[in-house]
Design a protein around this motif. Structure first.
Motif, PDB file in Angstrom:
ATOM      1  N   SER A 122     125.678  67.212 -68.942  1.00 45.00           N
ATOM      2  CA  SER A 122     126.219  68.353 -68.211  1.00 45.00           C
ATOM      3  C   SER A 122     127.510  68.799 -68.888  1.00 45.00           C
ATOM      4  CB  SER A 122     126.507  67.914 -66.769  1.00 45.00           C
ATOM      5  OG  SER A 122     127.065  68.966 -66.032  1.00 45.00           O
ATOM      6  N   CYS A 123     127.697  70.087 -69.029  1.00 43.00           N
ATOM      7  CA  CYS A 123     128.909  70.632 -69.655  1.00 43.00           C
ATOM      8  C   CYS A 123     130.036  70.642 -68.629  1.00 43.00           C
ATOM      9  CB  CYS A 123     128.649  72.039 -70.185  1.00 43.00           C
ATOM     10  SG  CYS A 123     127.454  72.116 -71.521  1.00 43.00           S
ATOM     11  N   ASP A 124     130.741  69.530 -68.548  1.00 40.09           N
ATOM     12  CA  ASP A 124     131.831  69.392 -67.590  1.00 40.09           C
ATOM     13  C   ASP A 124     133.200  69.444 -68.247  1.00 40.09           C
ATOM     14  OD1 ASP A 124     130.093  69.139 -65.380  1.00 40.09           O
ATOM     15  OD2 ASP A 124     129.781  67.030 -65.850  1.00 40.09           O
ATOM     16  N   SER A 125     133.247  69.392 -69.570  1.00 41.89           N
ATOM     17  CA  SER A 125     134.511  69.448 -70.304  1.00 41.89           C
ATOM     18  C   SER A 125     134.229  70.009 -71.690  1.00 41.89           C
ATOM     19  CB  SER A 125     135.142  68.059 -70.395  1.00 41.89           C
ATOM     20  OG  SER A 125     134.286  67.180 -71.090  1.00 41.89           O
ATOM     21  N   ASP A 126     135.287  70.260 -72.453  1.00 37.20           N
ATOM     22  CA  ASP A 126     135.122  70.774 -73.813  1.00 37.20           C
ATOM     23  C   ASP A 126     134.386  69.756 -74.669  1.00 37.20           C
ATOM     24  OD1 ASP A 126     136.616  72.903 -72.919  1.00 37.20           O
ATOM     25  OD2 ASP A 126     138.404  72.404 -74.081  1.00 37.20           O
ATOM     26  N   MET A 127     133.511  70.250 -75.542  1.00 39.38           N
ATOM     27  CA  MET A 127     132.774  69.368 -76.450  1.00 39.38           C
ATOM     28  C   MET A 127     132.407  70.121 -77.708  1.00 39.38           C
ATOM     29  SD  MET A 127     129.193  69.019 -74.236  1.00 39.38           S
ATOM     30  CE  MET A 127     129.992  68.302 -72.830  1.00 39.38           C
ATOM     31  N   SER A 128     132.216  69.353 -78.771  1.00 40.87           N
ATOM     32  CA  SER A 128     131.815  69.905 -80.055  1.00 40.87           C
ATOM     33  C   SER A 128     130.623  69.105 -80.561  1.00 40.87           C
ATOM     34  CB  SER A 128     132.981  69.811 -81.049  1.00 40.87           C
ATOM     35  OG  SER A 128     132.597  70.286 -82.317  1.00 40.87           O
ATOM     36  N   VAL A 129     129.550  69.815 -80.949  1.00 37.98           N
ATOM     37  CA  VAL A 129     128.324  69.147 -81.383  1.00 37.98           C
ATOM     38  C   VAL A 129     127.772  69.772 -82.659  1.00 37.98           C
ATOM     39  CG1 VAL A 129     127.661  68.480 -79.032  1.00 37.98           C
ATOM     40  CG2 VAL A 129     126.794  70.612 -79.988  1.00 37.98           C
ATOM     41  N   LYS A 130     126.985  68.971 -83.357  1.00 40.55           N
ATOM     42  CA  LYS A 130     126.165  69.443 -84.470  1.00 40.55           C
ATOM     43  C   LYS A 130     124.728  69.395 -83.995  1.00 40.55           C
ATOM     44  CE  LYS A 130     129.010  67.706 -88.257  1.00 40.55           C
ATOM     45  NZ  LYS A 130     129.041  66.784 -89.392  1.00 40.55           N
ATOM     46  N   ILE A 131     123.954  70.395 -84.353  1.00 43.33           N
ATOM     47  CA  ILE A 131     122.554  70.449 -83.952  1.00 43.33           C
ATOM     48  C   ILE A 131     121.729  69.578 -84.899  1.00 43.33           C
ATOM     49  CG2 ILE A 131     120.580  71.967 -83.579  1.00 43.33           C
ATOM     50  CD1 ILE A 131     122.973  72.320 -81.633  1.00 43.33           C
ATOM     51  N   VAL A 132     120.873  68.762 -84.323  1.00 40.04           N
ATOM     52  CA  VAL A 132     120.011  67.878 -85.110  1.00 40.04           C
ATOM     53  C   VAL A 132     118.600  68.448 -85.204  1.00 40.04           C
ATOM     54  CG1 VAL A 132     118.994  65.570 -85.227  1.00 40.04           C
ATOM     55  CG2 VAL A 132     121.378  65.836 -84.524  1.00 40.04           C
ATOM     56  N   SER A 133     118.094  68.971 -84.100  1.00 36.67           N
ATOM     57  CA  SER A 133     116.696  69.421 -84.041  1.00 36.67           C
ATOM     58  C   SER A 133     116.604  70.894 -83.663  1.00 36.67           C
ATOM     59  CB  SER A 133     115.927  68.596 -83.000  1.00 36.67           C
ATOM     60  OG  SER A 133     115.996  67.235 -83.290  1.00 36.67           O
ATOM     61  N   ARG A 134     116.154  71.700 -84.609  1.00 39.07           N
ATOM     62  CA  ARG A 134     115.968  73.134 -84.377  1.00 39.07           C
ATOM     63  C   ARG A 134     114.480  73.475 -84.402  1.00 39.07           C
ATOM     64  NH1 ARG A 134     120.401  76.685 -85.335  1.00 39.07           N
ATOM     65  NH2 ARG A 134     122.253  75.571 -85.996  1.00 39.07           N
ATOM     66  N   PHE A 135     114.140  74.550 -83.709  1.00 37.42           N
ATOM     67  CA  PHE A 135     112.767  75.028 -83.713  1.00 37.42           C
ATOM     68  C   PHE A 135     112.367  75.501 -85.112  1.00 37.42           C
ATOM     69  CE2 PHE A 135     109.921  78.775 -83.107  1.00 37.42           C
ATOM     70  CZ  PHE A 135     108.781  78.055 -82.842  1.00 37.42           C
ATOM     71  N   ALA A 136     113.258  76.263 -85.764  1.00 36.05           N
ATOM     72  CA  ALA A 136     112.964  76.773 -87.114  1.00 36.05           C
ATOM     73  C   ALA A 136     112.686  75.604 -88.054  1.00 36.05           C
ATOM     74  CB  ALA A 136     114.133  77.601 -87.636  1.00 36.05           C
ATOM     75  N   GLY A 137     111.563  75.676 -88.723  1.00 34.58           N
ATOM     76  CA  GLY A 137     111.195  74.642 -89.683  1.00 34.58           C
ATOM     77  C   GLY A 137     110.561  73.404 -89.073  1.00 34.58           C
ATOM     78  N   GLY A 161     107.685  73.272 -87.398  1.00 30.63           N
ATOM     79  CA  GLY A 161     106.231  73.297 -87.420  1.00 30.63           C
ATOM     80  C   GLY A 161     105.616  73.320 -86.031  1.00 30.63           C
ATOM     81  N   LYS A 162     106.449  73.337 -85.006  1.00 26.07           N
ATOM     82  CA  LYS A 162     105.938  73.363 -83.634  1.00 26.07           C
ATOM     83  C   LYS A 162     105.618  74.800 -83.226  1.00 26.07           C
ATOM     84  CE  LYS A 162     108.296  69.198 -82.159  1.00 26.07           C
ATOM     85  NZ  LYS A 162     107.144  68.389 -81.851  1.00 26.07           N
ATOM     86  N   LYS A 163     104.715  74.966 -82.258  1.00 29.91           N
ATOM     87  CA  LYS A 163     104.314  76.302 -81.818  1.00 29.91           C
ATOM     88  C   LYS A 163     105.383  76.997 -80.989  1.00 29.91           C
ATOM     89  CE  LYS A 163     101.849  74.606 -77.814  1.00 29.91           C
ATOM     90  NZ  LYS A 163     101.455  75.205 -76.608  1.00 29.91           N
ATOM     91  N   ASP A 164     106.255  76.217 -80.333  1.00 30.30           N
ATOM     92  CA  ASP A 164     107.382  76.775 -79.589  1.00 30.30           C
ATOM     93  C   ASP A 164     108.435  75.688 -79.425  1.00 30.30           C
ATOM     94  OD1 ASP A 164     106.754  75.185 -77.256  1.00 30.30           O
ATOM     95  OD2 ASP A 164     105.338  76.712 -76.615  1.00 30.30           O
ATOM     96  N   ALA A 165     109.592  76.065 -78.880  1.00 30.62           N
ATOM     97  CA  ALA A 165     110.704  75.114 -78.727  1.00 30.62           C
ATOM     98  C   ALA A 165     110.481  74.156 -77.570  1.00 30.62           C
ATOM     99  CB  ALA A 165     112.012  75.875 -78.531  1.00 30.62           C
ATOM    100  N   GLY A 166     109.574  74.504 -76.651  1.00 29.54           N
ATOM    101  CA  GLY A 166     109.322  73.693 -75.467  1.00 29.54           C
ATOM    102  C   GLY A 166     109.576  74.500 -74.220  1.00 29.54           C
ATOM    103  N   GLY A 167     109.057  74.027 -73.102  1.00 28.98           N
ATOM    104  CA  GLY A 167     109.283  74.708 -71.827  1.00 28.98           C
ATOM    105  C   GLY A 167     110.755  74.683 -71.448  1.00 28.98           C
ATOM    106  N   ARG A 168     111.230  75.734 -70.835  1.00 31.82           N
ATOM    107  CA  ARG A 168     112.642  75.805 -70.471  1.00 31.82           C
ATOM    108  C   ARG A 168     112.991  74.682 -69.494  1.00 31.82           C
ATOM    109  NH1 ARG A 168     117.344  78.532 -70.730  1.00 31.82           N
ATOM    110  NH2 ARG A 168     118.630  78.519 -68.868  1.00 31.82           N
ATOM    111  N   PRO A 169     114.010  73.882 -69.841  1.00 26.91           N
ATOM    112  CA  PRO A 169     114.467  72.846 -68.915  1.00 26.91           C
ATOM    113  C   PRO A 169     115.040  73.465 -67.641  1.00 26.91           C
ATOM    114  CG  PRO A 169     115.211  72.371 -71.139  1.00 26.91           C
ATOM    115  CD  PRO A 169     114.661  73.772 -71.147  1.00 26.91           C
ATOM    116  N   GLY A 170     114.886  72.768 -66.528  1.00 31.79           N
ATOM    117  CA  GLY A 170     115.447  73.223 -65.268  1.00 31.79           C
ATOM    118  C   GLY A 170     116.967  73.210 -65.305  1.00 31.79           C
ATOM    119  N   ASP A 171     117.568  73.683 -64.244  1.00 30.47           N
ATOM    120  CA  ASP A 171     119.018  73.754 -64.180  1.00 30.47           C
ATOM    121  C   ASP A 171     119.677  72.390 -63.936  1.00 30.47           C
ATOM    122  OD1 ASP A 171     118.962  76.496 -64.607  1.00 30.47           O
ATOM    123  OD2 ASP A 171     118.949  76.962 -62.459  1.00 30.47           O
TER     124      ASP A 171
END
Length: 120
Positions: free
Chosen positions: A82-97, A99-109
């Protein structure tokens, strides 16, 4: 509003928003989340640069351990944070490249399964 820095770009996110959804909605990242945010697949992995939460859900801990990723420093599942404070991240897994048909179903809130908080 917490500040989220993704690969060096800062955005503001509503407090309490799931990180996986903030990455897609506010940061406009093509983040994978193949299982729909249920801590089952590990495709929503991010690497924390700063602001990593001290606690994690039992579901996140279990899947990271099962996949042999629990000892990877700063590696977390964005669907279980949960985004409760400031944070900095690097993305590890992107949809681009992926080979999957989509990124996945939208996660709930809300974090799923219902969080049971533990330490790493």
């Amino acid at each position: 509003m917490p500040k989220l820095i993704v690969d060096g770009v800062a955005v503001e996110v509503p407090a309490g928003k799931r990180l996986v959804n903030a990455l897609v909605d506010e940061a406009k990242i093509d983040q994978l989340h193949s299982c729909g945010g249920h801590a089952k697949c590990t495709t929503c992995r991010v690497e924390f640069v700063a602001g990593e939460p001290a606690q994690m859900t039992a579901a996140e801990k279990e899947v990271l351990a099962t996949r042999g990723l629990i000892s990877s420093p700063n590696l977390r599942l964005s669907c279980q944070i949960s985004c409760d404070s400031d944070m900095s991240v690097k993305i590890v897994s992107r949809f681009a490249g992926s080979g999957k048909k989509d990124a996945g179903g939208r996660p709930g809130d809300q974090i799923e399964p219902p969080p049971v908080w533990t330490s790493r």
